[in-house]
Design an enzyme around this catalytic site. Sequence first.
Site, PDB file in Angstrom:
ATOM      1  N   TYR A 151      -6.532  72.027   3.267  1.00 33.70           N
ATOM      2  CA  TYR A 151      -6.435  73.479   3.411  1.00 33.70           C
ATOM      3  C   TYR A 151      -4.981  73.910   3.404  1.00 33.70           C
ATOM      4  O   TYR A 151      -4.053  73.127   3.649  1.00 33.70           O
ATOM      5  CB  TYR A 151      -7.139  73.956   4.687  1.00 33.70           C
ATOM      6  CG  TYR A 151      -6.359  73.806   5.976  1.00 33.70           C
ATOM      7  CD1 TYR A 151      -5.515  74.818   6.441  1.00 33.70           C
ATOM      8  CD2 TYR A 151      -6.494  72.656   6.763  1.00 33.70           C
ATOM      9  CE1 TYR A 151      -4.820  74.688   7.638  1.00 33.70           C
ATOM     10  CE2 TYR A 151      -5.819  72.522   7.964  1.00 33.70           C
ATOM     11  CZ  TYR A 151      -4.982  73.542   8.393  1.00 33.70           C
ATOM     12  OH  TYR A 151      -4.294  73.420   9.573  1.00 33.70           O
ATOM     13  N   CYS A 152      -4.802  75.191   3.089  1.00 32.31           N
ATOM     14  CA  CYS A 152      -3.467  75.814   3.125  1.00 32.31           C
ATOM     15  C   CYS A 152      -3.645  77.206   3.711  1.00 32.31           C
ATOM     16  O   CYS A 152      -4.560  77.437   4.503  1.00 32.31           O
ATOM     17  CB  CYS A 152      -2.864  75.852   1.725  1.00 32.31           C
ATOM     18  SG  CYS A 152      -3.851  76.817   0.546  1.00 32.31           S
ATOM     19  N   ALA A 153      -2.798  78.142   3.323  1.00 35.31           N
ATOM     20  CA  ALA A 153      -2.898  79.480   3.890  1.00 35.31           C
ATOM     21  C   ALA A 153      -4.104  80.242   3.357  1.00 35.31           C
ATOM     22  O   ALA A 153      -4.864  80.853   4.104  1.00 35.31           O
ATOM     23  CB  ALA A 153      -1.622  80.266   3.634  1.00 35.31           C
TER      24      ALA A 153
END
Length: 538
Positions: free
Chosen positions: A501-503
């Site tokens: 995951y990221c932003a």
Amino acid sequence: MKIVIVGGVAGGMSAATRLRRLSEDADITVVERSGYVSFANCGLPYHVGGVIEDRSALLLQTPQSLAARFGIRVLVGHEVTSVDRGGRVVQVTGPDGEASLDYDALVLSPGARPVRPPIPGIERALSLRDIEDTDAMVDAVSGDVGSVVVIGGGFIGIELAENLRHRGLDVTIVEAADQVMAPLDPEMAAFVHQRLRESGVVLHLGAGVSAIGERDVTLADGSTVPADIVVAAIGVRPDSTLATDAGLEVDERGGIVVDEAMRTSDPAIYAVGDAVVKRDAVDGSAVMVPLANTANRQGRMVADVIMGRAAADRPVLGTAIVGVFGLQVATTGWNAKRLAAAGRPFRQIHTHPASHAGYYPGAAGLHLKLLVDPETDAILGAQALGEDGADKRIDVIATAMAGGITASRLADLELAYAPAFGSAKDPVNMLGYVAGNLRDGTVKSLQWDEVADRVSAGDVLLDTRTPEEVAAGAIPGAVNIPVDDLRDRLGELPEGRVVAYCAVGVRGYLAARILTQSGREAVNLDGGYTTWRAATGA
């Protein structure tokens, strides 16, 4: 031909004016119970709040102007009390007593009436349906008033809360459900909750009202909320008493049953607008959707039918939008809650793009959600929130749904672009790219509410953001390896399937592709940390 129309505003007046444009010979009479036959009912909350200062701006036509321009007889302050279907006569009661009107075609456009549950003290609560209600509310809030409780967090409740805050009042929304705006899924409604609270509105969610007092409201848990004024915005139900009394077919919700030509169970009687049962565009089921666009369309269409033209009603998507202190909140089609309740498979896509090119000043963040049939790639619904551009994105998706354009084909739409207005890859196009990747198996995704279970099952949670971003907030238990370093640090990852995951999902997608091509099983957290944080309140 003699045509009597019961009710004005959207459906009734659209029918009346279209009838005149089609026939100079038709004898057209509109009977309106209130004192105003043509007004902008969607603008009423904004006059209450003083945003629309001039009351006359809401009054679109008068009986005199309609008579002069269209030759239509309009009886305001009159009510049709009964229908003699055999004799094709309606009884009308007005200031001068009772009268009879005969008809060749009768159009019912009674609209919907506010829900008023049997709560002790409910008679003290104000509602907002017509100009008379608006005048009463304006008078009430113009006095010695400091606090208002709005019961109900739907479209009207939200609009009234915003406008009453605009007048400087202390506003509390009490909503029996655990979120406002039922058409939204909870992770999307979280952004609305945040904006309301930032704007000074107090929210009591999952809270019923047990009593309304002189200066307060008592909640189901026994607590009280100060309330100089109480507004009931709990919802509406079809105003179908006249149809029921006339023996016309209505469904279990009170909606008037009509065919595609808007004919009721009596072929000489038609019905349009908020009071009639519509056909849902997603599954063809019977639904009640009280929206002005549909009422206006049906009014125009029924005039064509009465005049012998071929016309058929369209199914409804329920496309709608509301402003919440500068935040545009728009929906179309079904949400995930409704799909799950119906047992229908669906795929979810969350994105958080900018409203236009990020390098051009003034770009605002958007929150988009697309719901897709995993077998057919059909679009089932969408939600869009943002300070700019949510409206046009939901309109494009609603148009795509009406035209049968699939989710993946959103990538192919040629949309207007300049840096001040959009991006070379518009947010709608990007939804299509994501949908195509999921359809083709290029990437697999995980939803925010599946994270805890997958971690408990042994999945590795990989945060691909920078250390600075992680320091500002992260999902507990995640391993942090920035995506730009991932190829060189693959050996640091524990065994097991990886949830990257990221932003917002872009870097997580890149990480999932790197890992998959390196022989690891990996999925991307849909919508990234932004969706997870909003949904969980972390």
